[in-house]
Design an enzyme around this catalytic site. Sequence first.
Site, PDB file in Angstrom:
ATOM      1  N   ASN A  66     -49.952  90.202  20.674  1.00  0.00           N
ATOM      2  CA  ASN A  66     -48.821  90.030  21.601  1.00  0.00           C
ATOM      3  C   ASN A  66     -48.055  91.335  21.781  1.00  0.00           C
ATOM      4  OD1 ASN A  66     -48.291  87.104  22.594  1.00  0.00           O
ATOM      5  ND2 ASN A  66     -49.020  86.889  20.487  1.00  0.00           N
ATOM      6  N   HIS A  84     -44.172  80.834  19.697  1.00  0.00           N
ATOM      7  CA  HIS A  84     -44.788  79.917  18.737  1.00  0.00           C
ATOM      8  C   HIS A  84     -45.942  79.178  19.422  1.00  0.00           C
ATOM      9  CE1 HIS A  84     -44.969  77.494  15.124  1.00  0.00           C
ATOM     10  NE2 HIS A  84     -45.130  76.443  15.903  1.00  0.00           N
TER      11      HIS A  84
HETATM   12  C1  GRF Z   1     -49.180  84.150  17.922  1.00  0.00           C
HETATM   13  O1  GRF Z   1     -50.101  83.131  18.206  1.00  0.00           O
HETATM   14  C2  GRF Z   1     -47.784  83.647  17.930  1.00  0.00           C
HETATM   15  O2  GRF Z   1     -47.612  82.510  18.705  1.00  0.00           O
HETATM   16  C3  GRF Z   1     -47.526  83.301  16.481  1.00  0.00           C
HETATM   17  O3  GRF Z   1     -48.261  84.230  15.746  1.00  0.00           O
HETATM   18  C4  GRF Z   1     -49.359  84.687  16.515  1.00  0.00           C
HETATM   19  C5  GRF Z   1     -49.311  86.176  16.466  1.00  0.00           C
HETATM   20  O4  GRF Z   1     -50.480  86.742  16.980  1.00  0.00           O
HETATM   21  N1  GRF Z   1     -46.109  83.323  16.189  1.00  0.00           N
HETATM   22  P1  GRF Z   1     -50.592  88.294  17.205  1.00  0.00           P
HETATM   23  O5  GRF Z   1     -50.259  88.993  15.888  1.00  0.00           O
HETATM   24  O6  GRF Z   1     -49.624  88.673  18.297  1.00  0.00           O
HETATM   25  O7  GRF Z   1     -52.018  88.528  17.589  1.00  0.00           O
END
Ligand code: GRF
Length: 200
Positions: free
Chosen positions: A14, A109
């Site tokens: 992300n 989330h």
């Molecule tokens: C995501 O799926 C988010 O919704 C959750 O943790 C995950 C993080 O993924 N809180 P990344 O580290 O961004 O790949």
Amino acid sequence: MKTIAVFASGSGSNFQAMIDAVQNGDLCAKLALLICDKPSAQAIDRAKEAGIHSFIFNPKDYRFKEDYEKEILCELKNIGADLLVLAGYMRLIGPTLLAEYQGRIVNIHPSLLPAFPGKDAIGQALEANVKQSGVTIHFVDEGMDTGPIIVQESVTIDESETKDSLQRKIQTIEHRLYPAVLKMLLARGEVTSGKKTRAY
Ligand code: GRF
């Protein structure tokens, strides 16, 4: 231009989506800092690659949450952070940071909250045999995944769904939705957490 600090503990996909959105002009903000509590996290490599400063700490080196959050606060003040963005940060935000930033902290989330808060939301949804799950972006309060909801998007869970396939569906949504929501919040110039309203 507004300044964002990202908090992450893991792969940081992300975080990468935000870096890409800034680099291709979709998100007009300065991604100035990564806060990371896992020295081995891939998110740190992504920050390095993008030339973003990281503050890396190991919670085990501190007696209390307050101790490391005070150091984080210093880092945030140094860059003049306007918005704190949690992206896979596996810790609750404590009173030290909430006192300064509540209303300007957002989290993503992988479920339709209030369903399946906490760890392994994707596994929880499959276990519960629900037909739909999704993504929630919300303001952060003192609870676990409990703050006021900003936006949600749902996905259908197929009969043959596995944890991997559902995670892929959810992350595809996340990578599009999170930068878009940050853009919207920054454009608004003001956010309301339900408790405090803060102008940028
Ligand atoms: C995501 O799926 C988010 O919704 C959750 O943790 C995950 C993080 O993924 N809180 P990344 O580290 O961004 O790949």
